[in-house]
Design an enzyme around this catalytic site. Structure first.
Site, PDB file in Angstrom:
ATOM      1  N   TYR A 162       0.856  -1.180   0.000  1.00  0.00           N
ATOM      2  CA  TYR A 162       0.000   0.000   0.000  1.00  0.00           C
ATOM      3  C   TYR A 162       0.897   1.238   0.000  1.00  0.00           C
ATOM      4  CZ  TYR A 162      -4.313   2.555   0.405  1.00  0.00           C
ATOM      5  OH  TYR A 162      -5.357   3.393   0.142  1.00  0.00           O
ATOM      6  N   ASN A 194     -21.156 -27.106 -20.732  1.00  0.00           N
ATOM      7  CA  ASN A 194     -20.456 -25.828 -20.973  1.00  0.00           C
ATOM      8  C   ASN A 194     -19.100 -25.737 -20.281  1.00  0.00           C
ATOM      9  OD1 ASN A 194     -22.805 -25.213 -22.292  1.00  0.00           O
ATOM     10  ND2 ASN A 194     -22.947 -23.139 -21.475  1.00  0.00           N
ATOM     11  N   ALA A 225     -29.424 -19.657 -26.550  1.00  0.00           N
ATOM     12  CA  ALA A 225     -28.520 -20.762 -26.890  1.00  0.00           C
ATOM     13  C   ALA A 225     -28.790 -21.280 -28.295  1.00  0.00           C
ATOM     14  CB  ALA A 225     -28.671 -21.887 -25.872  1.00  0.00           C
ATOM     15  N   LYS A 269     -20.385 -20.301 -10.747  1.00  0.00           N
ATOM     16  CA  LYS A 269     -19.684 -20.146 -12.025  1.00  0.00           C
ATOM     17  C   LYS A 269     -18.250 -19.675 -11.772  1.00  0.00           C
ATOM     18  CE  LYS A 269     -20.436 -20.124 -16.520  1.00  0.00           C
ATOM     19  NZ  LYS A 269     -21.373 -20.901 -17.293  1.00  0.00           N
ATOM     20  N   GLU A 292     -24.209 -14.031 -17.866  1.00  0.00           N
ATOM     21  CA  GLU A 292     -24.850 -15.293 -17.476  1.00  0.00           C
ATOM     22  C   GLU A 292     -26.325 -15.059 -17.115  1.00  0.00           C
ATOM     23  OE1 GLU A 292     -24.002 -19.393 -16.799  1.00  0.00           O
ATOM     24  OE2 GLU A 292     -22.577 -17.833 -17.355  1.00  0.00           O
TER      25      GLU A 292
END
Length: 751
Positions: A41, A321, A200, A96, A138
């Site tokens: 930092y 997928n 899709a 996901k 999504e």
């Protein structure tokens, strides 16, 4: 394969424990001293800030942007559940993000935007652009998802990818390449029928057209029938783009003579009669979830020549997928891509198709409990194929470089592939493979301690996860009461509760036990007490008579006591070549330590036996064994009679002519650290050891528990190897999940 049953209680507990949600953030730099903080930092952080302000490209060098993807949704089309709103979609988006990490080591964070207005949504995402290396959209409903994706692609200089559209399209294209290869057809000649004109479906047909399918050969249908030129009802600009000149009006009419059916619609949309009317070697991708438009069984009943894929994991050819998006983003991030273009998607599809045509590695065949080879039931790779990570991203990266999408082209492709191989945690695929094998084995698992609530929960999970039948040793009323207390009252009907009072085999068990123990000072009364009142002896007798396929125990008694009891039925002693092998999993490495259970102070012959048993366990878990006999000395220095047997054990293996790598004696760092190993070029090990054979049980126990408590390693075992049956002993501090893992290992017969 049986279908997994997940109860609402299981799902909620999984998301709540050990902490709410599914991931956390960890620092990758030291954060201990004042100097560390000054660099991380103020004032040190000012230097990279100025560098990035001067040259924005350096953000990929000094920040995590280059390996960070946002998973973004507004929750308007969550799974098959509809519009649950932004907050309702958060568990899916977290999930996901976890898949990105698990399959491709992509750091990912979920963002839920509370708006259904495409303008507001695009504005929010665009403003966050500097943070991320890519955007994964999504669960956004059509047609808004088309508008949002198109606009963000135009406005942003990083990849924007709507997975519900293109992820499905890429896997579908990969499967179709191979299905057409098998049926000897060309994509430009085939007649394709698509049912379902949502996100899709339209992405699938667009990708296939960009790969050579002819517009006039593609018939798209929705709930109102064929999308033909001139149709006005239920149309939008995205559907209109795929309207064709045709007299066909219904799906049934369109299917006559079709070569390919793609379904992204609803269960039961396709009838056996429709399949019957298709052309030779019809290709049917029934991708509706959770239930396909037509099941493979129904399709094959009328057409043996059909090649069928679905979205389900319990059927062959799963259009999943997870085969696409992690590797597409991995390849795109690694070239700092501006976009994921059609060429990159097509390269991904071709790479997946090529992988399915190759020989399948042993660990994948082991995981699925059957040998997979390219053909009608295997046209798409499985999600647990360890080659995906180093085969798909390079193909994607190369296509990105060839089409000018790369900001930083990869110079050395070979080195890139090697880096991908080492990037992934091998333990994840090993454990996943073991679960898949257990599911295929369908073992009848004996849970010996049916009076413990953790054991009962593990038994219920074993059965509901589709691993096989759970046999619980206990009393029916006690099991029922404990399950009710645990909130699983409905499960008592699912389990088989077994005990000495309700078995018809007690006399046979007692006779068997008497024959084994009569010369060991046991009389008939002792035998009755052991067989009828000791659950460990009773469980071992069940296993010995083939009334179950494996035992899991150890939650309620010390392992020494259990070994003594099981030893009445099976040979589990120092003379019997049995050994305890414990797996330690830590920071992406798996190392077996042995013997942790049977041998108090083994000699060199015992040590050689132990090494052989450990090698069997390692191979059964999909690893090529590399054994190190470890001590406090390395190759004779310092000299000590305590280390002498560790020096002699490899000589015993030399005489036996075993077929795995081994070396010794050596210290642990020489065994595990490639740099330390390099000082001994004559060593026979070709890499770091994955099996450590230690001098005695006390050193094994100390090593394991020290790694567990101080190092935070995950411990699996001890795995009991070299016994006549599959018996796993967990520790008394095991959770229900730990006990389930041991049952899964017993089902796979890893010992």
């Amino acid at each position: 394969m049986s279908k997994t049953k997940v109860t609402p209680e299981d799902a909620l507990a999984f998301h709540m424990e050990p902490t709410p949600g599914k991931f956390e953030i960890q620092a990758t730099v030291p954060m201990t001293t004042q100097r560390d903080l000054s660099l991380a930092y103020s004032p040190g952080v000012a230097v990279p800030c100025e560098a990035i302000a001067e040259n924005p490209e350096t953000a990929y060098d000094y920040t995590n942007k280059g390996n960070l993807v946002a998973v973004i949704s507004n929750g308007t089309a969550v799974l098959g559940l509809g519009n649950l709103g932004a907050l309702g979609s958060k568990p899916v988006m977290e999930g996901k993000a976890v898949l990105f990490k698990r399959f491709a080591d992509v750091n990912s964070i979920d963002i839920e935007l509370d708006t259904e207005d495409p303008d507001a949504f695009c504005q929010a995402v665009r403003l966050m652009g500097p943070t991320f290396g890519g955007i994964n959209l999504e669960d956004i409903k059509a047609p808004e998802c088309f508008i949002i994706e198109q606009r963000l692609k135009e406005e942003m200089d990083i990849p924007v990818f709507h997975d519900d559209q293109h992820g499905t399209a890429v896997i579908c294209a990969a499967g179709l390449i191979n299905a057409l290869h098998i049926s000897g057809k060309k994509i430009e000649d085939v007649k394709i029928v698509l049912n379902g004109a949502g996100a899709a479906g339209i992405a699938c047909i667009e990708l296939l057209k960009s790969m050579g399918a002819r517009h006039e050969n593609c018939i798209v249908c929705d709930t109102k029938g064929v999308i033909y030129q001139g149709r006005t009802e239920g149309m939008n600009q995205w559907k209109s783009a795929h309207a064709v000149k045709t007299e066909l009006r219904t799906l049934e009419e369109a299917m006559k003579g079709a070569d390919v059916f793609l379904g992204v619609s609803v269960k039961g949309a396709v009838t056996p009669a429709m399949v019957e009317s298709m052309g030779d070697n019809p290709v049917i991708f029934a991708m509706a979830n959770p239930d396909p438009e037509i099941t493979p069984e129904e399709a094959h009943e009328v057409r043996m020549d059909a090649i069928v894929a679905t979205g389900r994991s319990d059927y062959p050819n799963q259009v999943n997928n997870v085969l696409g998006f992690p590797y597409l983003f991995r390849g795109a991030l690694d070239i700092n891509a501006r976009a994921i273009n059609d060429e990159m998607k097509i390269a991904c599809a071709h790479a997946l198709a090529a992988l399915a045509r190759e020989d399948v590695p042993d660990e994948v065949a082991l995981a699925y409990g059957k040998s997979l080879s390219f053909g009608r039931d295997y046209i798409i790779p499985t999600p647990f194929d360890p080659r995906l990570i180093h085969r798909i991203p390079p193909a994607v990266a190369k296509a990105g470089m060839d089409t000018g999408a790369a900001r930083r082209p990869i110079i050395d492709m070979e080195a890139y592939e090697l880096s991908l191989k080492s990037r992934m945690d091998p333990t994840a695929s090993i454990l996943t493979g073991i679960n898949a094998r257990a599911r295929a084995a369908q073992a009848r698992m004996i849970f010996a301690e049916g009076d413990d609530p953790r054991v009962l929960r593990a038994a219920v999970m074993y059965q509901r996860n589709g691993f096989g039948k759970a046999l619980v040793v206990g009393r029916q009323d006690d099991v029922k009461a404990k399950l009710e207390t645990a909130g699983l009252g409905d499960a008592v009907r699912e389990l088989d509760v077994v005990n000495a009072a309700n078995t018809t085999h007690l006399d046979a068990y007692k006779s068997h036990l008497y024959d084994r123990l009569k010369r060991g000072g046991f009389d008939r009364q002792d035998i009755h007490r052991l067989a009828a009142r000791d659950r460990h002896v009773f469980a071992a007798l069940m296993l010995a008579h083939g009334h179950g396929d494996g035992i899991v125990t150890g939650a309620t008694r010390k392992s020494a006591h259990i070994l003594d009891r099981i030893g009445h039925v099976f040979d589990v002693n120092e003379k019997s070549k049995a050994a305890g092998v414990t797996a330690l999993i830590h920071k992406g490495r798996i190392v077996f330590i042995t013997d942790t259970l049977v041998h108090e102070w083994p000699d060199e012959e015992d040590l050689a036996d132990i090494a052989e048993q450990a090698a069997v366990v390692a191979r059964n878990m999909g690893l090529e064994p590399r054994v190190a006999f470890v001590s406090f000395s390395t190759f004779g220095y310092p000299v000590s009679e305590r280390a002498e047997k560790m020096h002699k054990a490899p000589v015993v293996l030399d005489q036996r002519g075993v077929d795995f790598e081994y070396e010794g004696e050596m210290t642990v760092d020489v065994a595990l650290n490639a740099q330390a190993q390099a000082a001994y070029p004559f060593s026979r090990l070709t890499g770091p050891a994955n099996i450590l054979v230690v001098p005695a049980r006390h050193s094994a126990s100390i090593s394991v528990k020290l790694m567990q408590e101080m190092g935070g390693a995950t411990v699996i075992g001890p795995i009991l190897a070299g016994v006549g049956g599959s018996i796993q002993i967990c520790s008394s501090v095991s959770t229900a999940n730990d006990i389930l893992n041991m049952a899964v290992l017993a089902a796979c017969k890893v010992g």
